[in-house]
Design a protein around this motif. Structure first.
Motif, short mmCIF file in Angstrom:
data_model
loop_
_atom_site.label_atom_id
_atom_site.label_comp_id
_atom_site.label_asym_id
_atom_site.label_seq_id
_atom_site.Cartn_x
_atom_site.Cartn_y
_atom_site.Cartn_z
N GLY A 18 45.77 -95.99 -48.39
CA GLY A 18 46.81 -95.00 -48.64
C GLY A 18 47.45 -94.55 -47.34
O GLY A 18 47.07 -94.97 -46.25
N LEU A 19 48.44 -93.67 -47.47
CA LEU A 19 49.11 -93.11 -46.30
C LEU A 19 48.15 -92.20 -45.56
O LEU A 19 47.52 -91.34 -46.16
N PHE A 20 48.00 -92.41 -44.26
CA PHE A 20 47.10 -91.60 -43.44
C PHE A 20 47.85 -90.44 -42.80
O PHE A 20 47.42 -89.31 -42.88
N HIS A 21 48.98 -90.73 -42.15
CA HIS A 21 49.82 -89.66 -41.61
C HIS A 21 51.18 -90.21 -41.20
O HIS A 21 51.39 -91.42 -41.16
N LEU A 22 52.09 -89.29 -40.90
CA LEU A 22 53.40 -89.60 -40.37
C LEU A 22 53.47 -88.94 -38.99
O LEU A 22 53.06 -87.78 -38.85
N ALA A 23 53.93 -89.65 -37.98
CA ALA A 23 54.00 -89.10 -36.62
C ALA A 23 55.45 -88.81 -36.24
O ALA A 23 56.32 -89.64 -36.41
N ILE A 24 55.68 -87.60 -35.74
CA ILE A 24 57.02 -87.12 -35.38
C ILE A 24 57.06 -86.76 -33.90
O ILE A 24 56.20 -86.05 -33.40
N LYS A 25 58.10 -87.24 -33.20
CA LYS A 25 58.35 -86.88 -31.80
C LYS A 25 59.15 -85.58 -31.80
O LYS A 25 60.04 -85.41 -32.63
N THR A 26 58.86 -84.67 -30.86
CA THR A 26 59.61 -83.43 -30.80
C THR A 26 59.92 -83.03 -29.37
O THR A 26 59.16 -83.30 -28.45
N GLU A 27 61.06 -82.36 -29.22
CA GLU A 27 61.45 -81.79 -27.94
C GLU A 27 60.94 -80.35 -27.85
O GLU A 27 60.77 -79.81 -26.76
N ASP A 28 60.70 -79.73 -29.02
CA ASP A 28 60.28 -78.33 -29.08
C ASP A 28 59.06 -78.21 -29.99
O ASP A 28 59.18 -78.02 -31.20
N LEU A 29 57.87 -78.32 -29.39
CA LEU A 29 56.62 -78.31 -30.15
C LEU A 29 56.44 -77.01 -30.92
O LEU A 29 56.07 -77.02 -32.09
N ALA A 30 56.72 -75.87 -30.29
CA ALA A 30 56.54 -74.57 -30.96
C ALA A 30 57.44 -74.45 -32.18
O ALA A 30 57.00 -73.99 -33.25
N LEU A 31 58.69 -74.86 -32.05
CA LEU A 31 59.63 -74.77 -33.17
C LEU A 31 59.23 -75.72 -34.30
O LEU A 31 59.27 -75.36 -35.48
N THR A 32 58.82 -76.92 -33.93
CA THR A 32 58.39 -77.91 -34.93
C THR A 32 57.17 -77.41 -35.67
O THR A 32 57.08 -77.49 -36.90
N ARG A 33 56.20 -76.87 -34.93
CA ARG A 33 54.99 -76.31 -35.55
C ARG A 33 55.36 -75.14 -36.46
O ARG A 33 54.83 -75.03 -37.57
N ALA A 34 56.30 -74.29 -36.02
CA ALA A 34 56.72 -73.14 -36.84
C ALA A 34 57.33 -73.62 -38.16
O ALA A 34 57.07 -73.03 -39.22
N PHE A 35 58.13 -74.69 -38.13
CA PHE A 35 58.73 -75.21 -39.36
C PHE A 35 57.66 -75.74 -40.31
O PHE A 35 57.58 -75.34 -41.47
N TRP A 36 56.84 -76.68 -39.81
CA TRP A 36 55.87 -77.32 -40.68
C TRP A 36 54.79 -76.36 -41.19
O TRP A 36 54.31 -76.50 -42.32
N CYS A 37 54.42 -75.36 -40.38
CA CYS A 37 53.40 -74.39 -40.81
C CYS A 37 54.02 -73.21 -41.55
O CYS A 37 53.57 -72.85 -42.64
N GLY A 38 55.07 -72.60 -40.96
CA GLY A 38 55.66 -71.39 -41.53
C GLY A 38 56.50 -71.63 -42.76
O GLY A 38 56.50 -70.82 -43.70
N VAL A 39 57.24 -72.73 -42.80
CA VAL A 39 58.13 -73.00 -43.93
C VAL A 39 57.47 -73.94 -44.95
O VAL A 39 57.47 -73.66 -46.15
N ILE A 40 56.91 -75.03 -44.48
CA ILE A 40 56.34 -76.02 -45.39
C ILE A 40 54.94 -75.63 -45.85
O ILE A 40 54.51 -75.98 -46.94
N GLY A 41 54.21 -74.86 -45.04
CA GLY A 41 52.90 -74.36 -45.45
C GLY A 41 51.71 -75.18 -44.99
O GLY A 41 50.60 -74.98 -45.47
N LEU A 42 51.91 -76.09 -44.02
CA LEU A 42 50.78 -76.82 -43.47
C LEU A 42 50.02 -75.92 -42.51
O LEU A 42 50.47 -74.81 -42.20
N ARG A 43 48.87 -76.36 -42.03
CA ARG A 43 48.08 -75.57 -41.09
C ARG A 43 47.65 -76.44 -39.92
O ARG A 43 47.50 -77.65 -40.05
#
Length: 188
Positions: A18-43
């Motif tokens: 099955g799918l293990f994970h998707l890897a995303i490159k980012t210029e702004d780690l804090a903003l990316t983490r805020a989106f995926w955790c704060g909006v999408i609900g991941l931890r």
């Protein structure tokens, strides 16, 4: 077109789970983490020290797997002067697999180039390979369940984040088509 039975050699031990994970490159780690955790609900979950910044983000239920891996810094640049955006920010797709050495044998039989890696502080073994369109795949294995020697971490074979080894001009098109039994619908 081939039949599903022809899609994979029977009994060789290679199995995609099955799918293990998707890897995303980012210029702004804090903003990316805020989106995926704060909006999408991941931890956030613990991430091995790869020597560059990043985050592993998991589904919120107990035992939820890290399905989004984010990384920043030099490897996110990949030799460019900026971090790609849009779908180019997706670095690789990771599949959970079993049969590490059977997959390596398949790569050899198809004439494919690949890289190997041991995830620091874990029992995870990885193989990296490209599809014909240049999409990088990471096949991830539980090394504790695999027979045979661990990944080759030698200079010529070790995976290095952010460094592409895809070569469209030398991709083994015909060996791959022949191995799979494809003769129709083969367009360039």
């Amino acid at each position: 077109m081939t039949t599903p039975a022809a899609a994979a050699p029977a009994g060789d031990g290679a199995l995609t789970l099955g799918l293990f994970h998707l890897a995303i490159k980012t210029e702004d780690l804090a903003l990316t983490r805020a989106f995926w955790c704060g909006v999408i609900g991941l931890r956030d979950v613990p991430r091995p020290d790869f020597g560059y910044p990043g985050a592993w983000l998991a589904c919120p239920q107990p035992g939820g797997q890290a399905i989004i891996h984010v990384y920043a810094g030099g490897p996110a640049l990949g030799g460019l002067d900026h971090v790609p955006s849009g779908t180019a920010a997706i670095d690789h797709v990771s599949l959970a697999c079993a049969g590490y050495h059977a997959y390596r044998a398949r790569f050899v039989a198809a004439g494919l180039d690949w890289r190997e890696f041991l995830v620091p502080g874990t029992t995870l073994w990885q193989l990296f390979v490209y599809d014909p369109s240049g999409v990088q795949l990471e096949l991830t294995f539980d090394g504790a369940s695999e027979a045979g020697p661990p990944p080759d971490m030698g200079e010529a074979r070790v995976y290095r984040a952010g460094l592409s080894f895809f070569a469209a001009a030398t991709y083994p098109r015909q060996p791959l088509l022949s191995l799979h039994g494809e003769t129709r619908h083969a367009t360039r």
